[in-house]
Scaffold this active site. Structure first.
Site, PDB file in Angstrom:
ATOM      1  N   GLY A  51     -27.745  -9.776  27.673  1.00 51.28           N
ATOM      2  CA  GLY A  51     -27.240  -9.695  26.299  1.00 51.28           C
ATOM      3  C   GLY A  51     -28.232 -10.435  25.407  1.00 51.28           C
ATOM      4  O   GLY A  51     -28.647 -11.554  25.724  1.00 51.28           O
ATOM      5  N   ALA A  52     -28.618  -9.780  24.294  1.00 53.17           N
ATOM      6  CA  ALA A  52     -29.744 -10.290  23.498  1.00 53.17           C
ATOM      7  C   ALA A  52     -29.596 -11.761  23.070  1.00 53.17           C
ATOM      8  O   ALA A  52     -30.473 -12.586  23.363  1.00 53.17           O
ATOM      9  CB  ALA A  52     -29.959  -9.374  22.295  1.00 53.17           C
ATOM     10  N   ASP A 243     -30.222  -5.003  20.266  1.00 49.82           N
ATOM     11  CA  ASP A 243     -31.246  -5.822  20.927  1.00 49.82           C
ATOM     12  C   ASP A 243     -32.439  -6.075  20.019  1.00 49.82           C
ATOM     13  O   ASP A 243     -33.135  -7.069  20.159  1.00 49.82           O
ATOM     14  CB  ASP A 243     -31.695  -5.165  22.229  1.00 49.82           C
ATOM     15  CG  ASP A 243     -30.612  -5.332  23.279  1.00 49.82           C
ATOM     16  OD1 ASP A 243     -29.657  -4.536  23.262  1.00 49.82           O
ATOM     17  OD2 ASP A 243     -30.685  -6.302  24.051  1.00 49.82           O
TER      18      ASP A 243
HETATM   19  O1  MRU Z   1     -29.325  -4.936  29.398  1.00 45.83           O
HETATM   20  P1  MRU Z   1     -28.352  -5.850  28.711  1.00 45.83           P
HETATM   21  O2  MRU Z   1     -27.039  -5.963  29.403  1.00 45.83           O
HETATM   22  O3  MRU Z   1     -28.961  -7.197  28.404  1.00 45.83           O
HETATM   23  O4  MRU Z   1     -28.097  -5.113  27.325  1.00 45.83           O
HETATM   24  C1  MRU Z   1     -27.223  -5.675  26.397  1.00 45.83           C
HETATM   25  C2  MRU Z   1     -27.031  -4.845  25.205  1.00 45.83           C
HETATM   26  O5  MRU Z   1     -27.607  -3.797  25.055  1.00 45.83           O
HETATM   27  C3  MRU Z   1     -26.155  -5.386  24.133  1.00 45.83           C
HETATM   28  O6  MRU Z   1     -25.507  -4.355  23.450  1.00 45.83           O
HETATM   29  C4  MRU Z   1     -27.022  -6.171  23.142  1.00 45.83           C
HETATM   30  O7  MRU Z   1     -27.817  -7.098  23.815  1.00 45.83           O
HETATM   31  C5  MRU Z   1     -26.202  -6.879  22.141  1.00 45.83           C
HETATM   32  S1  MRU Z   1     -25.357  -8.253  22.862  1.00 45.83           S
HETATM   33  C6  MRU Z   1     -24.526  -9.078  21.678  1.00 45.83           C
END
Ligand code: MRU
Length: 354
Positions: A51-52, A243
């Protein structure tokens, strides 16, 4: 008043970082203790933490852990070794700009501090804690700002979301799921539809788990069912995270987001992106240059120990896609909601640091 979620994916525990192991949820709740920067880099790469915003926070602590491993009192040598720590952390995942943003802030803090190596190291820990605290507060503001733009009719909404954008993906509370939490608190939500989010199933596993923890009614669907649900009039709004957002509002988010936005447009369902301003990459004029992470094909062809496809098949596994700004009704930030095309001017008029 915002009620905090009690889920914290990254916790500073006096001398180490404790991460919720997101690869084990929902079946096992396990934590992983991280004391070394290299282990933090591995935890980000293997998605123990993901998650970003959460990987930004984790990387900030990774920078501190790396700083305290450097054995020198010479400032120049320290800074040059710190740059190596930063590079290792940067190499973990390419798409989420929060990772690079947090590392840059830690590097800048180190360079700007004129104290001893020991003092710089201490400041780095404080900065990591600050980044974490700011993200938690930011998410709570995003959650509440989302209430201003959600449809008012019907009075209670059914919201579709994708991937996991909750407490687990941030310092706590969440971005898109933060808006959903706020809507639930204000009794403006009937139910969340959570896309399972192939191939890593962050929706089926993590979003569903968070909703269950907070008592939010949730229905998990496979990604291919979202269009049908919108066609049936079952969805009042779609809210996703981000992201990396380019200056024109083009938004990289978990693979499958773009398809959702196209379908939402076709069915006149409002499509919102909820993200902190630290997710905006003002260096990129549009989304075409956002680096898209490609992950191992086994995420597609294997579930547990079961191999799904025959040998001799090729796989393509991009982890993110880019949704054009024109498909996004509004981007909900900690400073308020803005149309994608007005993002740049909005940030300039509020003197938001680029
Ligand atoms: O590959 P991930 O699980 O890190 O991807 C996460 C996402 O795409 C989320 O939608 C994004 O990071 C927003 S989190 C607040």
């Amino acid at each position: 008043m915002t009620k905090e979620s009690q889920i914290y994916p990254v916790v500073w525990d006096g001398d180490k970082v404790v991460l919720i192991d997101q690869t084990k949820l929902p079946n096992q709740y396990e934590v992983v203790e991280i004391s070394r920067s290299a282990d933090m880099a591995e935890a980000i790469q293997t998605m123990i933490v993901r998650g970003a915003p959460a990987i930004g926070v984790a990387a900030a602590y990774g920078m501190y852990l790396g700083a305290r491993e450097i054995k020198t009192s010479e400032r120049e040598e320290f800074l040059s070794k710190l740059e190596k720590v930063a590079q290792t952390l940067r190499n973990t995942r390419p798409t989420a700009v929060n990772l690079f943003w947090a590392i840059a802030r830690m590097v800048k803090t180190a360079y700007e501090n004129i104290g001893t190596v020991e003092e710089i190291t201490a400041i780095l820990l404080e900065t990591a804690k600050q980044i974490q605290l700011e993200d938690l507060e930011t998410c709570q503001k995003i959650g509440d700002n989302g209430l201003e733009v959600l449809p008012t009719s019907p009075t209670k909404l059914t919201i579709l979301t994708h991937c996991n954008t909750g407490a687990l993906a941030t310092a706590g509370y969440g971005t898109a799921l933060g808006v959903i939490r706020s809507a639930w608190r204000e009794e403006r939500l009937i139910r969340v539809y959570a896309d399972e989010t192939r191939p890593r199933l962050q929706g089926a596993k993590l979003t569903a788990w968070e909703c269950v923890q907070d008592g939010i009614p949730v229905t998990v669907i496979t990604d291919s069912m979202a269009a049908h649900c919108m066609q049936q009039g079952m969805i009042d709004a779609v809210i996703v995270g981000a992201d990396r957002i380019a200056a024109n509002g083009d938004t990289a988010n978990k693979i499958g987001t773009y398809a959702l936005a196209v379908v939402a447009k076709y069915h006149n369902v409002p499509f919102f992106v909820a993200a902190p301003l630290s997710t905006v990459d003002f260096e990129l004029a549009n989304g075409s240059k956002i680096p898209i992470e490609e992950r191992h094909p086994s995420e597609i062809y294997q579930i547990g120990n079961t191999v799904l496809s025959p040998t001799g098949v090729e796989f393509y596994n991009p982890a993110f896609d880019v949704t054009p700004g024109e498909l996004i009704s509004a981007i909900i930030t900690e400073r308020g909601a803005v149309k994608p095309s007005e993002l740049m001017g909005y940030c300039e008029s509020r003197e938001i640091e680029k």
